[in-house]
Design an enzyme around this catalytic site. Structure first.
Site, PDB file in Angstrom:
ATOM      1  N   TYR A 143      61.749  70.607  72.291  1.00 21.57           N
ATOM      2  CA  TYR A 143      61.044  70.751  73.518  1.00 21.57           C
ATOM      3  C   TYR A 143      62.036  70.563  74.580  1.00 21.57           C
ATOM      4  O   TYR A 143      62.796  69.635  74.616  1.00 21.57           O
ATOM      5  CB  TYR A 143      60.161  69.231  73.880  1.00 21.57           C
ATOM      6  CG  TYR A 143      59.077  70.183  74.844  1.00 21.57           C
ATOM      7  CD1 TYR A 143      57.680  70.874  74.374  1.00 21.57           C
ATOM      8  CD2 TYR A 143      59.331  69.566  75.880  1.00 21.57           C
ATOM      9  CE1 TYR A 143      55.904  70.985  75.702  1.00 21.57           C
ATOM     10  CE2 TYR A 143      57.995  70.155  77.357  1.00 21.57           C
ATOM     11  CZ  TYR A 143      57.240  70.633  76.760  1.00 21.57           C
ATOM     12  OH  TYR A 143      56.330  71.596  77.808  1.00 21.57           O
ATOM     13  N   GLN A 204      50.497  71.371  73.868  1.00 22.91           N
ATOM     14  CA  GLN A 204      49.568  72.412  72.951  1.00 22.91           C
ATOM     15  C   GLN A 204      51.654  73.070  71.836  1.00 22.91           C
ATOM     16  O   GLN A 204      51.276  73.472  70.514  1.00 22.91           O
ATOM     17  CB  GLN A 204      49.011  74.156  73.018  1.00 22.91           C
ATOM     18  CG  GLN A 204      49.537  74.878  73.973  1.00 22.91           C
ATOM     19  CD  GLN A 204      49.998  74.206  75.435  1.00 22.91           C
ATOM     20  OE1 GLN A 204      49.563  72.802  75.514  1.00 22.91           O
ATOM     21  NE2 GLN A 204      49.633  74.078  77.201  1.00 22.91           N
ATOM     22  N   ASN A 227      56.918  66.022  80.029  1.00 20.11           N
ATOM     23  CA  ASN A 227      55.998  65.164  81.065  1.00 20.11           C
ATOM     24  C   ASN A 227      54.744  63.972  80.112  1.00 20.11           C
ATOM     25  O   ASN A 227      55.002  63.740  78.889  1.00 20.11           O
ATOM     26  CB  ASN A 227      55.125  65.844  81.852  1.00 20.11           C
ATOM     27  CG  ASN A 227      53.545  66.841  80.882  1.00 20.11           C
ATOM     28  OD1 ASN A 227      53.696  66.673  79.991  1.00 20.11           O
ATOM     29  ND2 ASN A 227      53.457  68.152  81.569  1.00 20.11           N
ATOM     30  N   GLN A 272      69.780  59.322  89.773  1.00 17.77           N
ATOM     31  CA  GLN A 272      68.537  59.002  88.703  1.00 17.77           C
ATOM     32  C   GLN A 272      67.505  59.369  89.644  1.00 17.77           C
ATOM     33  O   GLN A 272      66.361  59.503  89.488  1.00 17.77           O
ATOM     34  CB  GLN A 272      68.935  58.200  88.045  1.00 17.77           C
ATOM     35  CG  GLN A 272      69.930  57.801  87.484  1.00 17.77           C
ATOM     36  CD  GLN A 272      69.863  58.792  87.133  1.00 17.77           C
ATOM     37  OE1 GLN A 272      69.008  59.069  85.422  1.00 17.77           O
ATOM     38  NE2 GLN A 272      70.453  60.210  86.967  1.00 17.77           N
ATOM     39  N   HIS A 275      65.386  62.350  89.583  1.00 15.89           N
ATOM     40  CA  HIS A 275      64.381  62.888  88.878  1.00 15.89           C
ATOM     41  C   HIS A 275      63.205  62.852  89.387  1.00 15.89           C
ATOM     42  O   HIS A 275      62.419  64.014  89.223  1.00 15.89           O
ATOM     43  CB  HIS A 275      65.005  62.091  87.460  1.00 15.89           C
ATOM     44  CG  HIS A 275      65.723  62.465  87.365  1.00 15.89           C
ATOM     45  ND1 HIS A 275      66.776  63.966  86.567  1.00 15.89           N
ATOM     46  CD2 HIS A 275      66.977  61.845  86.713  1.00 15.89           C
ATOM     47  CE1 HIS A 275      67.099  64.070  85.898  1.00 15.89           C
ATOM     48  NE2 HIS A 275      67.504  62.990  85.718  1.00 15.89           N
ATOM     49  N   GLU A 340      69.191  52.628  80.556  1.00 13.57           N
ATOM     50  CA  GLU A 340      69.678  53.880  80.305  1.00 13.57           C
ATOM     51  C   GLU A 340      71.027  54.498  79.947  1.00 13.57           C
ATOM     52  O   GLU A 340      71.692  54.341  79.274  1.00 13.57           O
ATOM     53  CB  GLU A 340      68.496  55.056  80.953  1.00 13.57           C
ATOM     54  CG  GLU A 340      68.668  56.670  80.093  1.00 13.57           C
ATOM     55  CD  GLU A 340      67.928  57.648  80.849  1.00 13.57           C
ATOM     56  OE1 GLU A 340      68.074  58.385  79.839  1.00 13.57           O
ATOM     57  OE2 GLU A 340      67.738  57.045  82.116  1.00 13.57           O
ATOM     58  N   HIS A 341      71.238  54.319  81.884  1.00 18.87           N
ATOM     59  CA  HIS A 341      72.662  54.904  81.918  1.00 18.87           C
ATOM     60  C   HIS A 341      73.443  53.509  82.561  1.00 18.87           C
ATOM     61  O   HIS A 341      72.753  52.831  83.642  1.00 18.87           O
ATOM     62  CB  HIS A 341      72.921  55.850  82.491  1.00 18.87           C
ATOM     63  CG  HIS A 341      71.897  56.473  82.396  1.00 18.87           C
ATOM     64  ND1 HIS A 341      70.891  57.278  83.208  1.00 18.87           N
ATOM     65  CD2 HIS A 341      72.839  58.164  82.117  1.00 18.87           C
ATOM     66  CE1 HIS A 341      70.389  58.666  82.082  1.00 18.87           C
ATOM     67  NE2 HIS A 341      71.201  58.851  82.074  1.00 18.87           N
ATOM     68  N   ASP A 374      75.633  62.975  81.755  1.00 18.18           N
ATOM     69  CA  ASP A 374      74.402  64.113  81.775  1.00 18.18           C
ATOM     70  C   ASP A 374      74.353  65.964  81.200  1.00 18.18           C
ATOM     71  O   ASP A 374      73.267  66.351  80.565  1.00 18.18           O
ATOM     72  CB  ASP A 374      73.430  63.916  83.061  1.00 18.18           C
ATOM     73  CG  ASP A 374      73.126  63.083  83.621  1.00 18.18           C
ATOM     74  OD1 ASP A 374      72.662  62.751  82.405  1.00 18.18           O
ATOM     75  OD2 ASP A 374      72.207  63.574  84.538  1.00 18.18           O
ATOM     76  N   GLU A 428      58.059  37.794  40.834  1.00 21.53           N
ATOM     77  CA  GLU A 428      57.069  38.592  41.947  1.00 21.53           C
ATOM     78  C   GLU A 428      55.531  38.788  41.089  1.00 21.53           C
ATOM     79  O   GLU A 428      54.236  39.393  41.441  1.00 21.53           O
ATOM     80  CB  GLU A 428      57.439  39.485  42.218  1.00 21.53           C
ATOM     81  CG  GLU A 428      58.622  39.326  43.555  1.00 21.53           C
ATOM     82  CD  GLU A 428      59.054  41.359  44.174  1.00 21.53           C
ATOM     83  OE1 GLU A 428      58.742  41.839  43.314  1.00 21.53           O
ATOM     84  OE2 GLU A 428      60.250  40.516  44.980  1.00 21.53           O
ATOM     85  N   HIS A 433      57.655  46.252  35.564  1.00 20.06           N
ATOM     86  CA  HIS A 433      59.026  46.256  36.562  1.00 20.06           C
ATOM     87  C   HIS A 433      59.525  45.473  35.701  1.00 20.06           C
ATOM     88  O   HIS A 433      60.960  45.846  35.234  1.00 20.06           O
ATOM     89  CB  HIS A 433      59.136  45.873  38.235  1.00 20.06           C
ATOM     90  CG  HIS A 433      58.680  46.951  38.754  1.00 20.06           C
ATOM     91  ND1 HIS A 433      57.292  46.727  38.864  1.00 20.06           N
ATOM     92  CD2 HIS A 433      59.539  46.924  39.717  1.00 20.06           C
ATOM     93  CE1 HIS A 433      56.716  47.759  40.453  1.00 20.06           C
ATOM     94  NE2 HIS A 433      58.282  47.621  40.737  1.00 20.06           N
TER      95      HIS A 433
END
Length: 464
Positions: A143, A204, A227, A272, A275, A340-341, A374, A428, A433
């Site tokens: 995506y 979708q 998003n 950053q 964004h 993150e960074h 990046d 067990e 088994h």
């Protein structure tokens, strides 16, 4: 004087010596990952509709949300010739930049493949073979956001590791609001190894990739940012397909010792903040005068930024300039944040790096701006956010592979392993088994007890 056209950015000033620091620090870090209930309900409806009606639903939502009219989803597929034409049509400087970035990203992920992405096996002294078989996923979906901004770098960062992993089919989806197709995004697709591309987006598109339609193939995993609707859709389809992560707002944390030019650090914080309004930019430094200098740089540089309003809202709402007692304490705070960074804007970055345990990516030294990571340094820019770097990793070759354990027990090995398994299985209460292991023991009555399945398989292999 500040005007609506000239926003003001005042990140929160904190000091770790203040008695209320912990509380105010926690409040500034807080970000709710809860998705709006209305979005959740709408996404669930879209997913169910696409699953039930396939292409017809995809066309309806593409018409409604992107304003794109098409008689069939096949019309929304962007063929290889169109992708190649987009590459040839962009300026030579952009073509060169895409190719150089792709080469560096590919080289890094090929090294990653060599380090952790190949099959291996060994034999015990009794002849038992143990190992791991690594195979690529059959088909993945990528995506690529296409709303407020276009991200050709996301094409490179998601498709190239999949390509290096050996995925035979990479399917890209990208929204094209009002039918506008970004040429740089399309141009990045053939450079990165994308096999098919569709001009669809939103929940979708995620549904089409997860469930498959008459036109869009069903994939095994979906990666890439989007998003709130895309994030919610990925969360809903997880289990039907794999996903990379649920990403929160972008983050940067700078640890500075006061030796890096303040303008550099201010611009890194901007990188950053631009964004979106929820992005977080934090500076930790033991030098109060340096924090003042960075604030002065923010004041001076902000009016030069095209996205100044977004930067200002981000810095005012979630940004912080924090004075620490020492660089060591700054490292300790960084581990609590798990950003993150993480930039170490220091004359001695290697001195502090061993103290840092949790970060998506670590940028060492004044010249290593986060923006280089990046776009073109090589490591992946799809990184864990919102503190998840405590337990998760950057996107990589390993995300597009799966691992199968290999076990071929020898006759001798079955005598040792069978007794161990028998004891544990009886403990067990799983008698079948235990009996399955016991039947392989010498003298258990099987006519071929002295010959293991592994040895028979080996003999057959040798006869081929």
């Amino acid at each position: 004087m500040t005007t609506p056209e000239m926003p003001c950015a005042r990140p929160l000033r904190l000091d770790t010596t203040e008695p209320d620091f912990a509380t105010r620090f926690a409040e500034r870090l807080h970000w709710s990952a809860e998705t709006d209930a209305e979005i959740e309900a709408r996404v669930a409806q879209i997913l169910a509709d696409v699953r039930a009606r396939g292409d017809a639903a995809v066309l309806e939502y593409t018409r409604r949300f992107d304003g794109v009219e098409a008689a069939s989803v096949a019309e929304l597929e962007i063929g290889p010739q169109a992708l190649r034409a987009a590459f040839e049509a962009i300026p030579a400087a952009q073509r060169d930049a895409l190719q150089q970035a792709a080469a560096r990203i590919r080289r890094y992920h090929e090294a990653q493949l060599d380090a952790c992405g190949r099959s291996w096996q060994y034999r015990d002294t009794d002849g038992t073979l143990l190992g791991q078989k690594v195979t690529p996923l059959d088909r993945v979906g990528l995506y690529v956001p296409g709303g407020k901004a276009a991200y050709p770098s996301s094409v490179l960062m998601n498709a190239i590791p999949a390509h290096v992993a050996g995925v035979p089919e990479i399917v890209m989806v990208v929204p094209t609001p009002r039918g506008e197709r970004n040429p740089l995004v399309l141009a990045a697709a053939p450079v990165a190894g994308v096999h098919r591309a569709f001009a669809i987006g939103g929940a979708q598109a995620v549904a089409a990739l997860a469930y498959g339609t008459a036109t869009v193939p069903k994939v095994d995993k979906i990666t890439g940012p989007g998003n709130a609707y895309v994030a919610s859709a990925k969360k809903h389809v997880f289990g039907t397909v794999g996903i990379d992560m649920i990403a929160g707002p972008s983050e940067i944390l700078v640890l500075a010792d006061g030796t890096t030019p303040p303008d550099w650090v201010a611009m890194d914080l901007f990188s950053q903040a631009e964004h979106d309004e929820l992005a977080q930019s934090i500076l930790l430094c033991p030098d109060a005068a340096y924090l003042d200098a960075v604030q002065a740089a923010i004041d001076r540089l902000l009016p030069t930024m095209p996205r100044a309003a977004i930067i200002a809202r981000s810095l005012n709402g979630r940004g912080a300039l924090i004075r620490t007692r020492s660089m060591a304490e700054a490292c300790e705070l960084s581990n609590r944040i798990a950003p993150e960074h993480l930039e170490i804007a220091s004359a001695e970055p290697q001195r502090w790096e061993p103290l840092l345990r949790h970060a998506g990516a670590i940028f060492l030294g004044a010249y290593t701006s986060e923006s280089l990571g990046d776009y073109c340094a090589g490591p992946n820019h799809v990184l864990p956010t919102s503190g998840t770097a405590r337990f998760s990793s950057p996107l990589g070759v390993y995300d597009f592979q799966k691992r199968s354990s290999l076990i071929a027990v020898s006759a001798d090995g079955a005598q040792t392993l069978g007794r161990i398994a028998s004891v544990l299985a009886h403990g067990e209460g799983l008698t079948a088994h235990a009996r399955a292991a016991e039947l392989r023991l010498h003298g258990a009555g099987h006519p071929d007890a002295a010959v293991s399945g592994g040895q028979r398989a080996g003999g057959a292999e040798g006869a081929q």
